[in-house]
Design an enzyme around this catalytic site. Structure first.
Site: not given
Ligand SMILES: Cc1cc2nc3c(=O)[nH]c(=O)nc-3n(C[C@H](O)[C@H](O)[C@H](O)COP(=O)(O)OP(=O)(O)OC[C@H]3O[C@@H](n4cnc5c(N)ncnc54)[C@H](O)[C@@H]3O)c2cc1C
Length: 398
Positions: A210, A292
């Site tokens: 997209y 996640d």
């Molecule tokens: C190919 C692909 C396409 C996707 N497309 C979509 C989409 O179109 N729409 C959608 O809704 N979702 C999509 N997703 C899913 C989405 O990217 C994730 O579900 C989302 O980014 C999760 O966010 P989060 O904040 O939970 O985790 P993360 O984005 O993993 O963030 C975790 C944060 O914690 C930090 N961290 C980790 N461990 C530590 C530690 N021990 N100490 C301090 N900091 C730490 C990391 O550096 C990071 O900044 C896609 C995923 C993939 C793989």
């Protein structure tokens, strides 16, 4: 709990961490985010924010920033990857008034969330990798990679797939390989590219594309089934030629896009089951996980970030209403069944998108027929996902 002045520590400055930080700070909490990275960055790739996630961004007062940073999609098109014929169209003009389906660059979402968090006083501390989370004492004990010890009363783990807090709550387990790999790439978009999310399906693989950033860029995610992931890390820089070869049976349109790929990364897609335990009350504190960290998903429904946004709203709302242990229990009860259902539906999409042989022809025929006979029905099937608004006054989490 009255959140006014309550000190809360969030692990991770991804979508989940920044959203919950702003949500809590808007309700009066004093929030510190600990992020391991040296800068708040995202991979160069796109993200689909569906109406359920967009509702949270609007609820957080970031609606205008979302409109400015994204393109409104007019349709999601499922296409036969081999001949580019349309199999099914989700006509997004049929969304309810006020609902929007947004296509945006990940970096732009992170930027708007980080700006939004800082604007309400959230303190984001970089280079703070948490190595140990210990829940044996009266308060959570965090140890950073530099050896600093922190004992905040309230800790929220938004630290993604490899979450330390998830491990402390559920036992440490390595995530499993889903037998799917994903290439990601961004190319210049063709002039006048329609704001449509296209899913090109083929046996054992599919490709999603997209436009982004006002139609100047085109996002590409190409998924292929693989028996194993033998690489050391979670991702690797790959030769664009491997991507072209993997999709050489796809239509000339897809091949044209792949010809333009100059740089690509390949991810092994790993996940955990939805966590059994999302929270714990301690004698003098409490912890919870979201995003996640709690429910990693295959990206085949584009819901990982959207679920993280919903989690953030519900957790903040529950904490503003109840004392932490009760709030966190209510939060898991409200969220876990929905997230498990979405994760299962995304797994099913892997099977549906990757069909081969006669089953594939039959399934495509059925979808085409359904689309012709009842064009509105296709979108209705997703209403349980897109029509779910945790910020609505009628929602229990409001
Ligand atoms: C190919 C692909 C396409 C996707 N497309 C979509 C989409 O179109 N729409 C959608 O809704 N979702 C999509 N997703 C899913 C989405 O990217 C994730 O579900 C989302 O980014 C999760 O966010 P989060 O904040 O939970 O985790 P993360 O984005 O993993 O963030 C975790 C944060 O914690 C930090 N961290 C980790 N461990 C530590 C530690 N021990 N100490 C301090 N900091 C730490 C990391 O550096 C990071 O900044 C896609 C995923 C993939 C793989």
């Amino acid at each position: 709990m009255n959140l006014d002045g309550a000190e809360i520590t969030v692990l991770g400055a991804g979508v989940a961490g920044l959203a919950v930080a702003r949500a809590l700070a808007l309700r009066g909490a004093v929030v510190t985010v600990l992020e391991q990275a040296a800068a708040i960055e995202e991979v160069g790739a796109g993200l689909q924010i569906s109406p359920n996630g967009a509702a949270v961004l609007r609820g957080l007062g970031l609606g205008e920033a979302l409109e400015a940073a994204s393109m409104r999609a007019t349709a999601v098109d499922l296409r036969d990857g081999l001949d580019d014929s349309r199999v099914l169209r989700l006509d997004l003009a049929r969304l309810r008034p006020g609902q929007g389906y947004h296509l945006m660059h990940r970096a732009d979402l992170i930027d708007l969330l980080a700006t939004g968090a800082r604007a309400v006083g959230v303190h984001i501390r970089l280079l703070q990798r948490i190595e140990t989370v210990d829940l044996a004492g009266p308060r959570p004990r965090l140890v950073t990679a530099q050896g600093a010890e922190l004992t905040p009363a309230l800790v929220i783990g938004a630290d993604g797939l490899h979450s330390k807090l998830r491990g402390a709550l559920n036992g440490v387990e390595a995530p499993f390989f889903t037998r799917q790999v994903a290439w990601r790439a961004v190319i210049p978009a063709e002039p006048g590219a329609a704001p449509v999310a296209e899913v090109h399906m083929g046996p054992g693989k599919h490709l999603v594309s997209y436009p982004l950033r006002g139609g100047t860029l085109r996002n590409i995610v190409a998924i292929e089934e693989r028996m194993r992931w033998a690489e050391e890390g979670w991702n690797l820089k790959d030769d664009p030629m491997s991507l072209r070869v993997a999709f050489e049976s796809f239509s000339p349109k897809v091949q044209g896009w792949l010809e333009a790929v100059q740089e690509t990364w390949l991810w092994g897609l790993f996940r955990h089951p939805v966590a059994r335990v999302w929270h714990r009350g301690l004698p003098d504190g409490a912890v919870a996980i979201l995003g996640d960290a709690a429910h990693p998903t295959l990206p085949f429904l584009a819901q990982g970030a959207n679920m993280a946004l919903e989690d953030a709203w519900v957790l903040a709302a529950m904490l503003s209403r109840h004392d932490p242990p009760e709030a966190m229990a209510a939060y898991q009860a409200a969220r876990a069944p929905r997230c498990a259902k979405i994760v299962a539906a995304a797994n099913n999409n892997a099977r549906a998108y990757h069909l081969g042989g006669p089953l594939r022809d039959l399934a495509h025929m059925g979808l085409k027929l359904g689309g012709w006979l009842a064009p509105g029905l296709a979108l209705k099937r997703y209403d349980w996902i897109y029509g779910f608004d945790v910020t609505h006054p009628g929602h229990p989490a409001h």
